[in-house]
Each structure stands twice: as structure tokens, then as C-alpha cells.
Design a protein around this motif. Sequence first.
Motif, mmCIF file in Angstrom:
data_model
loop_
_atom_site.group_PDB
_atom_site.id
_atom_site.type_symbol
_atom_site.label_atom_id
_atom_site.label_comp_id
_atom_site.label_asym_id
_atom_site.label_seq_id
_atom_site.Cartn_x
_atom_site.Cartn_y
_atom_site.Cartn_z
ATOM 1 N N GLY A 12 0.778 -1.227 0.000
ATOM 2 C CA GLY A 12 0.000 0.000 0.000
ATOM 3 C C GLY A 12 0.810 1.278 0.000
ATOM 4 N N HIS A 13 2.135 1.169 0.049
ATOM 5 C CA HIS A 13 3.002 2.346 0.088
ATOM 6 C C HIS A 13 3.889 2.406 -1.149
ATOM 7 C CE1 HIS A 13 2.169 3.214 4.363
ATOM 8 N NE2 HIS A 13 2.231 1.918 4.539
ATOM 9 N N VAL A 14 4.371 3.611 -1.429
ATOM 10 C CA VAL A 14 5.499 3.740 -2.337
ATOM 11 C C VAL A 14 6.753 3.455 -1.514
ATOM 12 C CG1 VAL A 14 6.800 5.277 -3.856
ATOM 13 C CG2 VAL A 14 4.306 5.486 -3.689
ATOM 14 N N VAL A 15 7.623 2.597 -2.034
ATOM 15 C CA VAL A 15 8.821 2.221 -1.288
ATOM 16 C C VAL A 15 10.066 2.622 -2.073
ATOM 17 C CG1 VAL A 15 7.722 0.306 -0.073
ATOM 18 C CG2 VAL A 15 8.820 -0.115 -2.286
ATOM 19 N N ARG A 16 11.180 2.712 -1.358
ATOM 20 C CA ARG A 16 12.464 3.000 -2.012
ATOM 21 C C ARG A 16 13.145 1.683 -2.341
ATOM 22 N NH1 ARG A 16 16.482 7.458 -2.274
ATOM 23 N NH2 ARG A 16 14.930 8.746 -1.220
ATOM 24 N N ALA A 17 13.383 1.488 -3.633
ATOM 25 C CA ALA A 17 14.026 0.263 -4.095
ATOM 26 C C ALA A 17 15.538 0.384 -3.947
ATOM 27 C CB ALA A 17 13.665 -0.002 -5.544
ATOM 28 N N VAL A 18 16.166 -0.663 -3.418
ATOM 29 C CA VAL A 18 17.621 -0.681 -3.267
ATOM 30 C C VAL A 18 18.146 -2.030 -3.730
ATOM 31 C CG1 VAL A 18 19.584 -0.413 -1.717
ATOM 32 C CG2 VAL A 18 17.495 0.896 -1.304
ATOM 33 N N ARG A 19 18.851 -2.024 -4.881
ATOM 34 C CA ARG A 19 19.528 -3.192 -5.438
ATOM 35 C C ARG A 19 18.618 -4.401 -5.649
ATOM 36 N NH1 ARG A 19 24.938 -2.224 -5.573
ATOM 37 N NH2 ARG A 19 25.751 -0.622 -4.178
ATOM 38 N N ILE A 28 8.869 5.079 1.229
ATOM 39 C CA ILE A 28 9.761 6.098 0.700
ATOM 40 C C ILE A 28 9.876 7.291 1.639
ATOM 41 C CG2 ILE A 28 7.963 7.358 -0.587
ATOM 42 C CD1 ILE A 28 11.467 6.597 -1.938
ATOM 43 N N GLN A 29 11.057 7.809 1.774
ATOM 44 C CA GLN A 29 11.295 9.107 2.387
ATOM 45 C C GLN A 29 11.853 9.985 1.279
ATOM 46 O OE1 GLN A 29 13.827 8.305 5.807
ATOM 47 N NE2 GLN A 29 12.033 8.153 7.134
ATOM 48 N N SER A 30 11.033 10.919 0.843
ATOM 49 C CA SER A 30 11.337 11.690 -0.348
ATOM 50 C C SER A 30 11.395 13.173 -0.040
ATOM 51 C CB SER A 30 10.268 11.428 -1.418
ATOM 52 O OG SER A 30 10.449 12.257 -2.537
ATOM 53 N N ARG A 31 12.299 13.875 -0.716
ATOM 54 C CA ARG A 31 12.340 15.325 -0.604
ATOM 55 C C ARG A 31 11.252 15.982 -1.448
ATOM 56 N NH1 ARG A 31 18.282 17.502 -1.597
ATOM 57 N NH2 ARG A 31 17.205 19.429 -1.010
ATOM 58 N N LEU A 32 10.543 15.176 -2.228
ATOM 59 C CA LEU A 32 9.484 15.701 -3.080
ATOM 60 C C LEU A 32 8.146 15.801 -2.363
ATOM 61 C CD1 LEU A 32 10.202 13.687 -6.361
ATOM 62 C CD2 LEU A 32 10.991 15.987 -5.776
ATOM 63 N N ALA A 33 7.934 14.962 -1.350
ATOM 64 C CA ALA A 33 6.648 14.917 -0.650
ATOM 65 C C ALA A 33 6.865 14.346 0.747
ATOM 66 C CB ALA A 33 5.637 14.070 -1.424
ATOM 67 N N ALA A 34 5.957 14.675 1.649
ATOM 68 C CA ALA A 34 6.133 14.287 3.047
ATOM 69 C C ALA A 34 5.681 12.863 3.333
ATOM 70 C CB ALA A 34 5.372 15.253 3.951
ATOM 71 N N ALA A 35 4.773 12.320 2.499
ATOM 72 C CA ALA A 35 4.189 11.012 2.780
ATOM 73 C C ALA A 35 4.614 10.003 1.719
ATOM 74 C CB ALA A 35 2.670 11.114 2.828
ATOM 75 N N SER A 36 4.169 8.752 1.911
ATOM 76 C CA SER A 36 4.471 7.700 0.932
ATOM 77 C C SER A 36 3.202 7.254 0.204
ATOM 78 C CB SER A 36 5.120 6.498 1.633
ATOM 79 O OG SER A 36 4.263 5.959 2.630
ATOM 80 N N GLU A 37 2.165 8.101 0.233
ATOM 81 C CA GLU A 37 0.894 7.779 -0.416
ATOM 82 C C GLU A 37 1.089 7.806 -1.930
ATOM 83 O OE1 GLU A 37 -2.631 8.243 -2.515
ATOM 84 O OE2 GLU A 37 -1.414 10.043 -2.148
ATOM 85 N N PRO A 38 0.626 6.767 -2.646
ATOM 86 C CA PRO A 38 0.960 6.618 -4.066
ATOM 87 C C PRO A 38 0.611 7.794 -4.967
ATOM 88 C CG PRO A 38 0.158 4.546 -3.209
ATOM 89 C CD PRO A 38 -0.041 5.552 -2.114
ATOM 90 N N ARG A 43 2.289 12.209 -8.464
ATOM 91 C CA ARG A 43 2.202 13.581 -8.971
ATOM 92 C C ARG A 43 3.515 14.331 -8.761
ATOM 93 N NH1 ARG A 43 -3.951 14.466 -6.749
ATOM 94 N NH2 ARG A 43 -5.024 14.176 -8.763
ATOM 95 N N ALA A 44 4.162 14.100 -7.623
ATOM 96 C CA ALA A 44 5.426 14.775 -7.350
ATOM 97 C C ALA A 44 6.515 14.327 -8.319
ATOM 98 C CB ALA A 44 5.850 14.509 -5.910
ATOM 99 N N LEU A 45 6.570 13.030 -8.612
ATOM 100 C CA LEU A 45 7.562 12.517 -9.552
ATOM 101 C C LEU A 45 7.341 13.072 -10.957
ATOM 102 C CD1 LEU A 45 7.740 8.771 -8.467
ATOM 103 C CD2 LEU A 45 9.631 10.408 -8.368
ATOM 104 N N LEU A 46 6.097 13.119 -11.386
ATOM 105 C CA LEU A 46 5.800 13.649 -12.716
ATOM 106 C C LEU A 46 6.150 15.128 -12.809
ATOM 107 C CD1 LEU A 46 2.408 11.788 -13.271
ATOM 108 C CD2 LEU A 46 4.506 11.423 -14.590
ATOM 109 N N ALA A 47 5.858 15.870 -11.743
ATOM 110 C CA ALA A 47 6.192 17.296 -11.730
ATOM 111 C C ALA A 47 7.700 17.511 -11.727
ATOM 112 C CB ALA A 47 5.557 17.971 -10.520
ATOM 113 N N SER A 233 15.444 7.241 -7.343
ATOM 114 C CA SER A 233 16.139 7.836 -6.201
ATOM 115 C C SER A 233 16.677 9.230 -6.494
ATOM 116 C CB SER A 233 17.287 6.931 -5.747
ATOM 117 O OG SER A 233 16.797 5.708 -5.245
ATOM 118 N N ALA A 234 17.280 9.428 -7.657
ATOM 119 C CA ALA A 234 17.857 10.735 -7.977
ATOM 120 C C ALA A 234 16.786 11.816 -8.068
ATOM 121 C CB ALA A 234 18.655 10.663 -9.275
ATOM 122 N N LEU A 235 15.555 11.443 -8.420
ATOM 123 C CA LEU A 235 14.448 12.394 -8.407
ATOM 124 C C LEU A 235 13.998 12.668 -6.976
ATOM 125 C CD1 LEU A 235 12.333 11.070 -11.422
ATOM 126 C CD2 LEU A 235 13.473 13.293 -11.301
#
Length: 248
Positions: A12-19, A28-38, A43-47, A233-235
Motif C-alpha cells: 500500500g506504500h510507495v517504497v524506495r528500491a535498493v539493489r 519512501i522518504q522523499s524530498r518531493l513529498a512528506a508522505a508515501s501515499e501513491p 504527482r510529485a515525480l511527474l512534476a 532515487s535521484a528524483l
Amino acid sequence: MQVIPVLDLLDGHVVRAVRGERTAYRPIQSRLAAASEPLTIARALLAASGARTLYIADLGAILQRGAHASTLAALRAALPGIDLWLDAGYTDYASMLELFNHIDAIDQRNGDTAQHKLATLVPVFGTESLRDRHALHSAETAGLAPILSLDHRAGQLLTAVELERTSAWWPSRVIAMTLDQVGSYAGPDLTTFERIRASAAAHTTVIGAGGVRNRADMTAAASTGATAWLVASALHDRQIGAMQAESL
């Protein structure tokens, strides 16, 4: 070179993939958004990327723990004009069609029946799950423009069954997926990408995936002839953005 953002769904979450170590993935802990809601992350990734395509890996489905059908339907309804490249661990055409029909049924129940207002679902068949290569031809015949993901780990192609090693059965778009590089900040695997591109037919577009850390990596990937690369990740870490992608 086009940047195609990646959304990895698990529990149910967006997760950070590693290897590609999926049991270790965390929300996910992202600088684009505060939550991991899909939808928020999508929308943040597309923007951030300026892309009109979003690659979705439904890890629940790939791990045979159940597809995120309701989440996928919600994304499809909320992102009109976007192409959603969906890898959900299809083993054959029937399993792909079953999930697509399920998503359609959810959209209809929710009143999202105007197809022109929905995002376009594009099936991505990964070799680590695929058991019938003829699924790609069936999807092409149905007008779905399928994509083949050639999944690699440690330089070796991952396959669920023995697959023909020539490129004769490949569709017009292929992803050179190197799971070791995903989320690794180790740089893109250009060697595997170039090998796959060299063996592809002239009409086949090969798309890279994994390892891009910054603009220098994007420039190096573009120099191999790549027209697009899957990036997450780079995004999320704001190492690249739409303006940098457009300038390549």
C-alpha cells in the motif's frame, strides 16, 4: 534523454528500491513529498521530471502477494494524459488481461467510465516472471503496445523459464533492467545497456534502468544512444530535475 520516473508499490506504500532486495524495501522518504501515499508521490515525480510517462512496479503482484488493483485504478483515474507502464509480474497474457480487466471494473464501479479521461495502461512483461513469450504478441495484437523488461542481476538475465536468446521475439520497446543498480547510487550499467542495444533489431527502442545519480550519469547514458532512462532515487533526492532532463 527522457527521464521516466519510477513508482514502486508494496503493502500500500510507495517504497524506495535498493539493489532489487525487495524484502528490505521501506516506505519512501522523499524530498518531493512528506508522505508515501501513491498518488501524492506519483504527482510529485511527474512534476519533478516533467514526464508524461510513469513506470509502476507493483511489487505486491511481482512477489505474488496480491496486486494493488484499487491503487492502480485510482492512479489511472487521477492522472489523465499519462502513460502508466505497469509491471505486475505477468506470467502470460491471461494474467495481464485479468489484472487489466479488474482495474477496468474498479474504475467502472467508481464512475470513472470515460476512457479518454483515464491514464493509458501499458503492460511491461518482465523476464523474471514471464513464462510464455507469446504473451507479447497477444498483447500487440490487442493493441496494447507491450514492453519487454530484460531483467538482470550480476550481469545475468533473470528468467522464470528458458526463453529464446535472440531478439527476434522482442517488441518495439525493451527495457535493459539491471536490478543491482536500482537505488544503489553506483552509476548506470552502461555495459549491459550497450550489449542489449547492439543485439536489438533496428526498429527496437532500448530504454535503460537503474543507477542514475546525477546529470553526469544522464549525459553518459545519453551518449550510448539511450533515448530514455528509468529513474527514482535521484528524483526523490532532488539530484536531477525536469530542466536537466530537457537539456540533454
